[in-house]
Design an enzyme around this catalytic site. Sequence first.
Site, PDB file in Angstrom:
ATOM      1  N   HIS A 380      50.393  70.164  71.649  1.00 10.90           N
ATOM      2  CA  HIS A 380      51.113  70.730  70.506  1.00 10.90           C
ATOM      3  C   HIS A 380      50.430  72.003  70.031  1.00 10.90           C
ATOM      4  O   HIS A 380      51.072  73.069  69.901  1.00 10.90           O
ATOM      5  CB  HIS A 380      51.157  69.685  69.386  1.00 10.90           C
ATOM      6  N   GLU A 381      49.136  71.914  69.754  1.00 14.24           N
ATOM      7  CA  GLU A 381      48.424  73.084  69.234  1.00 14.24           C
ATOM      8  C   GLU A 381      48.304  74.188  70.277  1.00 14.24           C
ATOM      9  O   GLU A 381      48.318  75.376  69.944  1.00 14.24           O
ATOM     10  CB  GLU A 381      47.040  72.677  68.712  1.00 14.24           C
ATOM     11  N   HIS A 384      51.301  76.359  70.013  1.00 15.60           N
ATOM     12  CA  HIS A 384      51.143  77.397  68.987  1.00 15.60           C
ATOM     13  C   HIS A 384      50.285  78.547  69.506  1.00 15.60           C
ATOM     14  O   HIS A 384      50.614  79.727  69.331  1.00 15.60           O
ATOM     15  CB  HIS A 384      50.466  76.816  67.746  1.00 15.60           C
TER      16      HIS A 384
END
Length: 592
Positions: A380-381, A384
């Site tokens: 997920h990160e 980003h």
Amino acid sequence: MDPNFQWDLTSLFADDNEWQEAYDKANKSLEDIEPFKGTLGQSSEQLLKAIETLLAIQRQITNIYVYSHLKNDQDQTNSTYQEMHAKAVQLYSQFGQAVAFFNPELLSIPQETLAQFIEENDALKEYEQYLDDATRYRPHVLSEQEELLLAQASEIFGSPSTTFGMLNNADLKFPEIEDEEGNKVQLTHSVYGKMLESSNRRVRKDTFEAFYSVYDQFKNTIASILNSEIKTNNYRAKVRKFDSARQASLFRNNIPEAVYDTLLNTVGERLELLHRYVNLRKELLNVEQLEMYDMYTPLLGDAPIEVTYEEAKRITLEALAPLGEEYHQILQKAFDEQWIDLYENKGKRSGAYSSGSYDSKPYILMNWQDTVNWLYTLVHELGHSVHSYLTRENQPYVYGSYAIFLAEIASTTNENLLTDYLLKEYKGNREVELYILNHFLDGLKGTVFRQTQFAEFEHLMHESDAKGIPLTQEYLSQEYRRINEKYYGSGVNSDSEIALEWTRIPHFYMNYYVFQYATGFAAATAFSKRILDEEPEALDKYLTFLKSGCSQYPIETMKQAGLDMTQADYIDATLDVFEQRLGEFEDLLHSK
């Protein structure tokens, strides 16, 4: 802590001394802004010079701020970095005061004159979207003196969030509980989440009650802090002539309020799916009364797999392979160049995030545990961070960031690709397949249903305050309990400590942020399906989206990528996927 598991901040500053030199230089550069006052409309050349000067100073200050906040988040009990971060925040405030004249003066230039400036000056054409974004604020920009007063109050406006962050991350001390083997375990934010996944109900119950016992002690204080945050948002919206805090918040990204209402309505109309899942959970756990602390444990007991960080890196590279070689190379950079501060540590900020500046690596804070949940957090990160990397590599500084509305799409696309990878990797392993499906269902529950629940409660708080209803802890707890029961249904007990959940949610201090997790997840579902199905141009369009930054408005960016987020169909399609995988889960359960 081993430096190999900490981020390398030398891409920003070699050390604290170099940071101080940059701080002093940036502080002095604020003097360069004053001469531009009253000159913006003189010529296109003067306007261009002003824009470039202000952006260059902002760029310096952003680097200073990012370094200080990353250092502070590594150990929020370290007074040196508390002071550095406070100085950086103050510098940002001073910059805001110094440039307070800019927007009012820019908007005093007739639109026809601005258009002429852009037409005659090729260098100014690069800033056409930037200028359009600024000038659409014409109805909401105040006089120079009023703008200055608001800028001078920016630190005060940020006080509720800062105060809650210090209380939640540095000052609150949580009790010890006994784990499954009877060992004493010190509760922290990170450990709390892991303990709620325990297959031992006594551990989950003790964790839940012990954790919330601390928030119960401070519920009146936190209600006061949160009340200040909501009043601040409503006040700022009112003085800027918006109809509501929500309208003001969504205006920043040029998002129609109908997008918010469509999310709440569409999810609200299909809550029977969540109720069905809750009832299945109650049945499988074989409990007379399902409690909220039962909502996070895997339905089939402990995870059949653990994931070390080394294994997580391999899985990440393989799971995200459908995104192509360019994406793969950036992921490798993240692991090789120490973008990640990995493990939990004393005083370290809880949770996980991606952060950085235009000139830095897109850093990631983690509090790693060897669980599937943290594997999902990692991808997920990284979503980003790769989004940030590609944006900065392909856009000039002025467009080198992306709207919050788009931020969660890249991260959640990665999560969807990971789910698909794991289901294929463990095909035929019934136990693992069930676990991954369970994880997906819980993930969608947490990202779409739960964040929509938060969005509904956040909107209720703002509307209640606007109507003059005091946001006491009793009122907030009562309303939170009601909304929780609406979402989870009668199958779970909402008459418990869960009524205090509002006391610990940091996103309630981020002014209408949470709804974007849900809309982002839904958009990501569409992107990941197209990429996995290898639809023509799907990957190219997705990568173009990742490289677009804020070179146009978010809704338009998504339309160019093939998705219209003003419609409800992409949300319904996501809930269809939830229903489909819930059916697969039920079928697999009965296929013994």
